[in-house]
Design a protein around this motif. Structure first.
Motif, PDB file in Angstrom:
ATOM      1  N   LEU A 163      -0.841  -0.580  -4.459  1.00  0.00           N
ATOM      2  CA  LEU A 163      -2.029   0.280  -4.545  1.00  0.00           C
ATOM      3  C   LEU A 163      -1.677   1.687  -4.094  1.00  0.00           C
ATOM      4  O   LEU A 163      -1.239   1.884  -2.959  1.00  0.00           O
ATOM      5  N   GLU A 164      -1.842   2.657  -4.970  1.00  0.00           N
ATOM      6  CA  GLU A 164      -1.483   4.045  -4.665  1.00  0.00           C
ATOM      7  C   GLU A 164      -2.741   4.911  -4.745  1.00  0.00           C
ATOM      8  O   GLU A 164      -3.516   4.807  -5.692  1.00  0.00           O
ATOM      9  N   ALA A 191       9.429   4.207  -0.155  1.00  0.00           N
ATOM     10  CA  ALA A 191       9.672   2.798   0.199  1.00  0.00           C
ATOM     11  C   ALA A 191       8.864   1.857  -0.689  1.00  0.00           C
ATOM     12  O   ALA A 191       9.367   0.814  -1.132  1.00  0.00           O
ATOM     13  N   GLY A 202       5.080   5.399  -2.752  1.00  0.00           N
ATOM     14  CA  GLY A 202       5.956   6.524  -2.424  1.00  0.00           C
ATOM     15  C   GLY A 202       7.389   6.026  -2.483  1.00  0.00           C
ATOM     16  O   GLY A 202       7.742   5.176  -3.318  1.00  0.00           O
ATOM     17  N   VAL A 204      -2.985   8.342  -5.071  1.00  0.00           N
ATOM     18  CA  VAL A 204      -3.034   9.481  -6.001  1.00  0.00           C
ATOM     19  C   VAL A 204      -2.965   9.001  -7.455  1.00  0.00           C
ATOM     20  O   VAL A 204      -2.617   7.851  -7.727  1.00  0.00           O
ATOM     21  N   ALA A 243      13.542   5.671   4.504  1.00  0.00           N
ATOM     22  CA  ALA A 243      12.563   4.889   3.733  1.00  0.00           C
ATOM     23  C   ALA A 243      13.312   4.058   2.688  1.00  0.00           C
ATOM     24  O   ALA A 243      13.005   2.879   2.465  1.00  0.00           O
ATOM     25  N   LEU A 300       7.051  -0.053   6.632  1.00  0.00           N
ATOM     26  CA  LEU A 300       8.331   0.493   6.161  1.00  0.00           C
ATOM     27  C   LEU A 300       8.236   2.001   5.994  1.00  0.00           C
ATOM     28  O   LEU A 300       7.155   2.544   5.744  1.00  0.00           O
ATOM     29  N   GLY A 301       9.377   2.685   6.081  1.00  0.00           N
ATOM     30  CA  GLY A 301       9.418   4.136   5.885  1.00  0.00           C
ATOM     31  C   GLY A 301       8.647   4.851   6.989  1.00  0.00           C
ATOM     32  O   GLY A 301       8.630   4.431   8.147  1.00  0.00           O
ATOM     33  N   GLY A 303      17.643  15.170   7.791  1.00  0.00           N
ATOM     34  CA  GLY A 303      17.224  14.786   6.439  1.00  0.00           C
ATOM     35  C   GLY A 303      17.185  13.281   6.269  1.00  0.00           C
ATOM     36  O   GLY A 303      17.648  12.748   5.266  1.00  0.00           O
ATOM     37  N   GLN A 304      16.593  12.571   7.259  1.00  0.00           N
ATOM     38  CA  GLN A 304      16.647  11.109   7.212  1.00  0.00           C
ATOM     39  C   GLN A 304      15.294  10.450   6.923  1.00  0.00           C
ATOM     40  O   GLN A 304      15.196   9.222   6.961  1.00  0.00           O
ATOM     41  N   VAL A 311       0.864  -1.185   0.000  1.00  0.00           N
ATOM     42  CA  VAL A 311       0.000   0.000   0.000  1.00  0.00           C
ATOM     43  C   VAL A 311       0.899   1.232   0.000  1.00  0.00           C
ATOM     44  O   VAL A 311       1.682   1.442   0.932  1.00  0.00           O
TER      45      VAL A 311
HETATM   46  C1  LIG Z   1       8.434  19.380   4.012  1.00  0.00           C
HETATM   47  C2  LIG Z   1       9.164  18.090   4.078  1.00  0.00           C
HETATM   48  C3  LIG Z   1      10.527  18.052   3.834  1.00  0.00           C
HETATM   49  C4  LIG Z   1      11.219  16.859   3.898  1.00  0.00           C
HETATM   50  N1  LIG Z   1      12.555  16.865   3.678  1.00  0.00           N
HETATM   51  C5  LIG Z   1      13.243  15.703   3.679  1.00  0.00           C
HETATM   52  C6  LIG Z   1      14.619  15.664   3.345  1.00  0.00           C
HETATM   53  O1  LIG Z   1      15.227  16.702   3.050  1.00  0.00           O
HETATM   54  N2  LIG Z   1      15.262  14.473   3.360  1.00  0.00           N
HETATM   55  C7  LIG Z   1      14.622  13.317   3.657  1.00  0.00           C
HETATM   56  O2  LIG Z   1      15.249  12.246   3.644  1.00  0.00           O
HETATM   57  N3  LIG Z   1      13.305  13.313   3.980  1.00  0.00           N
HETATM   58  C8  LIG Z   1      12.608  14.477   3.996  1.00  0.00           C
HETATM   59  N4  LIG Z   1      11.268  14.477   4.282  1.00  0.00           N
HETATM   60  C9  LIG Z   1      10.613  13.244   4.690  1.00  0.00           C
HETATM   61  C10 LIG Z   1      10.279  12.339   3.504  1.00  0.00           C
HETATM   62  O3  LIG Z   1       9.605  13.020   2.507  1.00  0.00           O
HETATM   63  C11 LIG Z   1       9.482  11.164   3.994  1.00  0.00           C
HETATM   64  O4  LIG Z   1      10.105  10.637   5.123  1.00  0.00           O
HETATM   65  C12 LIG Z   1       9.413  10.077   2.920  1.00  0.00           C
HETATM   66  O5  LIG Z   1       8.690  10.530   1.801  1.00  0.00           O
HETATM   67  C13 LIG Z   1       8.805   8.819   3.496  1.00  0.00           C
HETATM   68  O6  LIG Z   1       8.746   7.839   2.509  1.00  0.00           O
HETATM   69  P1  LIG Z   1       7.629   6.718   2.596  1.00  0.00           P
HETATM   70  O7  LIG Z   1       7.869   5.821   1.453  1.00  0.00           O
HETATM   71  O8  LIG Z   1       7.562   6.159   3.954  1.00  0.00           O
HETATM   72  O9  LIG Z   1       6.260   7.493   2.428  1.00  0.00           O
HETATM   73  P2  LIG Z   1       5.821   8.522   1.300  1.00  0.00           P
HETATM   74  O10 LIG Z   1       6.933   8.883   0.401  1.00  0.00           O
HETATM   75  O11 LIG Z   1       5.076   9.595   2.026  1.00  0.00           O
HETATM   76  O12 LIG Z   1       4.816   7.652   0.444  1.00  0.00           O
HETATM   77  C14 LIG Z   1       3.577   7.216   0.917  1.00  0.00           C
HETATM   78  C15 LIG Z   1       2.728   6.905  -0.305  1.00  0.00           C
HETATM   79  O13 LIG Z   1       1.550   6.260   0.141  1.00  0.00           O
HETATM   80  C16 LIG Z   1       0.447   6.837  -0.494  1.00  0.00           C
HETATM   81  N5  LIG Z   1      -0.700   6.607   0.382  1.00  0.00           N
HETATM   82  C17 LIG Z   1      -0.945   7.157   1.593  1.00  0.00           C
HETATM   83  N6  LIG Z   1      -2.091   6.671   2.087  1.00  0.00           N
HETATM   84  C18 LIG Z   1      -2.557   5.790   1.179  1.00  0.00           C
HETATM   85  C19 LIG Z   1      -3.711   4.969   1.123  1.00  0.00           C
HETATM   86  N7  LIG Z   1      -4.613   4.935   2.101  1.00  0.00           N
HETATM   87  N8  LIG Z   1      -3.886   4.186   0.039  1.00  0.00           N
HETATM   88  C20 LIG Z   1      -2.984   4.194  -0.976  1.00  0.00           C
HETATM   89  N9  LIG Z   1      -1.876   4.953  -0.978  1.00  0.00           N
HETATM   90  C21 LIG Z   1      -1.673   5.741   0.091  1.00  0.00           C
HETATM   91  C22 LIG Z   1       0.835   8.301  -0.677  1.00  0.00           C
HETATM   92  O14 LIG Z   1       0.062   8.925  -1.684  1.00  0.00           O
HETATM   93  C23 LIG Z   1       2.305   8.168  -1.043  1.00  0.00           C
HETATM   94  O15 LIG Z   1       2.491   7.989  -2.426  1.00  0.00           O
HETATM   95  C24 LIG Z   1      10.545  15.664   4.225  1.00  0.00           C
HETATM   96  C25 LIG Z   1       9.169  15.690   4.467  1.00  0.00           C
HETATM   97  C26 LIG Z   1       8.478  16.885   4.408  1.00  0.00           C
HETATM   98  C27 LIG Z   1       6.983  16.900   4.671  1.00  0.00           C
END
Ligand SMILES: Cc1cc2nc3c(=O)[nH]c(=O)nc-3n(C[C@H](O)[C@H](O)[C@H](O)COP(=O)(O)OP(=O)(O)OC[C@H]3O[C@@H](n4cnc5c(N)ncnc54)[C@H](O)[C@@H]3O)c2cc1C
Length: 397
Positions: free
Chosen positions: A30-31, A11, A9, A33, A313, A295-296, A307-308, A6
């Motif tokens: 499943l995404e 991870a 993004g 957006v 993730a 994850l992530g 910046g982690q 799910v």
């Molecule tokens: C302003 C800002 C600045 C940042 N700067 C940094 C940086 O400089 N360096 C850094 O390492 N990190 C940074 N981060 C953090 C980083 O963006 C996140 O930690 C990272 O994107 C997490 O990855 P992820 O794969 O866990 O989740 P995400 O990348 O958030 O992906 C989650 C995905 O799941 C989808 N989703 C959510 N709910 C559902 C659902 N119910 N059904 C289907 N799909 C769903 C979303 O649309 C998205 O595509 C920043 C965050 C913010 C907000």
């Protein structure tokens, strides 16, 4: 074997791409957006050298594709807004390579392209539950283009749905959030700095901090931060031009050319600036009683100081893919034991990253002295922790 992810993004895409290569495994991601969603276009990310290292070890082609869409992050400088330099660190002294500077929307574009056809976009999840037949398995239902779909008997459900993970909330319960006491903003602007801003830098005026770096194609990301009471909301007054100018202008000195450009740019972009409060939430890598892997951001919420977020993730996904592929290919198909192993590999590492990120926030808290605090960051203990952060990614060549 049936695997459902799910969230496409950071991870989720790395997992989808890696696991799709396994024979006789059906992977569905499943995404929520649409595939052309650019809602994260206004953010620049600095992704740590540890993510570059981890991804290069498991998927050099994908790592190269991200490098091609990035500027390299090679240096980290910290100054006061009057121009006094406090810390100036080539990352080569503490890491095995450079990090990335990239627009968030570009990172998603490259990763989603790499994840390929197993990603279904525009999905609204309507049900996630333990399966009736086998309680270690799960089932999921969703709608897409107005049509209802479902998958039962899922051997492994991977929640990569980010910071407000609904899968984690439904399967493992509500996740309590801790506010750190720092307000933080983000804005992305065209580069009009005439070369003043390029690699990753931070500037302090008391505990109020500006952060900036350039990202492709030719934009500058600026993040403002200032202390607030942990439970307080950020007020409208604190986001005004006047308040921001006062927050970052040195009281008894002339701002440096860099600081002046940033303060002017921040003040003329208040309408496009997004604000949030720094937060943390507890780590959890797997559900207690069924085969669900977090994850992530779904697994851990940390303050963004080092910046982690995206970096971890990627590190999470690289470790999980490497482990699952190795176990699957050697015939070890017990999913529950994979999840226990992923947790064992990641738990102490993530605790270290979360604690280090929080400790590094010391100079941004109310009453902090950024000069003394930054001086500590030039000393051996901080540098040793940075080396561990940037080098010990849990994977080996
Ligand atoms: C302003 C800002 C600045 C940042 N700067 C940094 C940086 O400089 N360096 C850094 O390492 N990190 C940074 N981060 C953090 C980083 O963006 C996140 O930690 C990272 O994107 C997490 O990855 P992820 O794969 O866990 O989740 P995400 O990348 O958030 O992906 C989650 C995905 O799941 C989808 N989703 C959510 N709910 C559902 C659902 N119910 N059904 C289907 N799909 C769903 C979303 O649309 C998205 O595509 C920043 C965050 C913010 C907000």
């Amino acid at each position: 074997m049936r695997i459902v992810i799910v969230g496409a993004g950071v991870a989720g895409c790395v997992m989808a791409r890696g696991l799709s290569l396994l024979d006789s495994v059906e992977v569905t991601c499943l995404e929520r957006v649409a595939s052309d969603d650019h809602s994260e276009a206004g953010t620049g990310l600095n992704v740590g050298p540890n993510a570059v290292k981890a991804l290069t070890l498991i998927d050099p082609e994908l790592a190269q594709n991200i490098t091609d869409a990035s500027f390299l992050w090679r240096n980290w400088r910290i100054s006061l807004t009057d121009g006094t330099v406090l810390f100036d660190l080539p990352l080569s002294e503490v890491a095995d390579g450079a990090g990335w500077r990239i627009r968030w929307s570009e990172l998603y574009r490259v990763l989603r392209q790499a994840a390929g056809a197993c990603v279904e976009y525009g999905c609204e999840i309507t049900e996630v539950e333990r399966d009736d037949g086998d309680p270690r398995k799960t089932k999921i239902a969703w709608t897409q283009d107005g049509k209802a779909h479902r998958l039962d008997g899922i051997d492994l459900l991977i929640a990569a749905d980010g910071r407000y993970s609904s899968v984690r909330r439904i399967i493992s319960g509500k996740v309590p959030v801790r506010n750190t006491g720092v307000a933080i903003s983000r804005v992305l602007v065209p580069d009009t700095s005439n070369g003043l801003i390029d690699d990753y830098e931070q500037w302090f005026n008391g505990p109020n901090r500006l952060l900036s770096f350039r990202v492709p194609p030719n934009h500058i990301y600026i993040a403002c931060a200032f202390p607030i009471s942990p439970e307080a909301e950020i007020t409208a007054q604190q986001k005004t031009r006047e308040a921001l100018r006062t927050a970052y202008t040195p009281p008894h000195a002339v701002p440096s050319a860099q600081a002046r450009w940033m303060i002017d740019t921040v003040c003329s972009n208040v309408a496009d600036t997004h604000w949030a409060r720094m937060q943390e939430h507890d780590m959890l890598y797997r559900a207690a009683d069924c085969n669900v892997l977090y994850l992530g951001d779904a697994a851990h919420g940390m303050v963004p100081t080092l910046g982690q977020g995206a970096t971890q993730a990627i590190e999470d996904a690289a470790n999980a893919v490497a482990l699952i592929v190795r176990r699957y290919r050697t015939g070890q198909r017990d999913v529950a034991s994979w999840l226990a192993e992923v947790e064992a590999v990641r738990k102490d590492r993530m605790r270290f990253v979360m604690e280090f990120s929080l400790a590094a926030t010391d100079t941004m808290l109310a009453g902090a002295d950024p000069i003394a605090g930054t001086k500590h960051k030039t000393e051996a203990p901080f540098r040793e922790r940075l080396k561990a952060l940037y080098r010990d990614v849990g994977l080996h060549e």
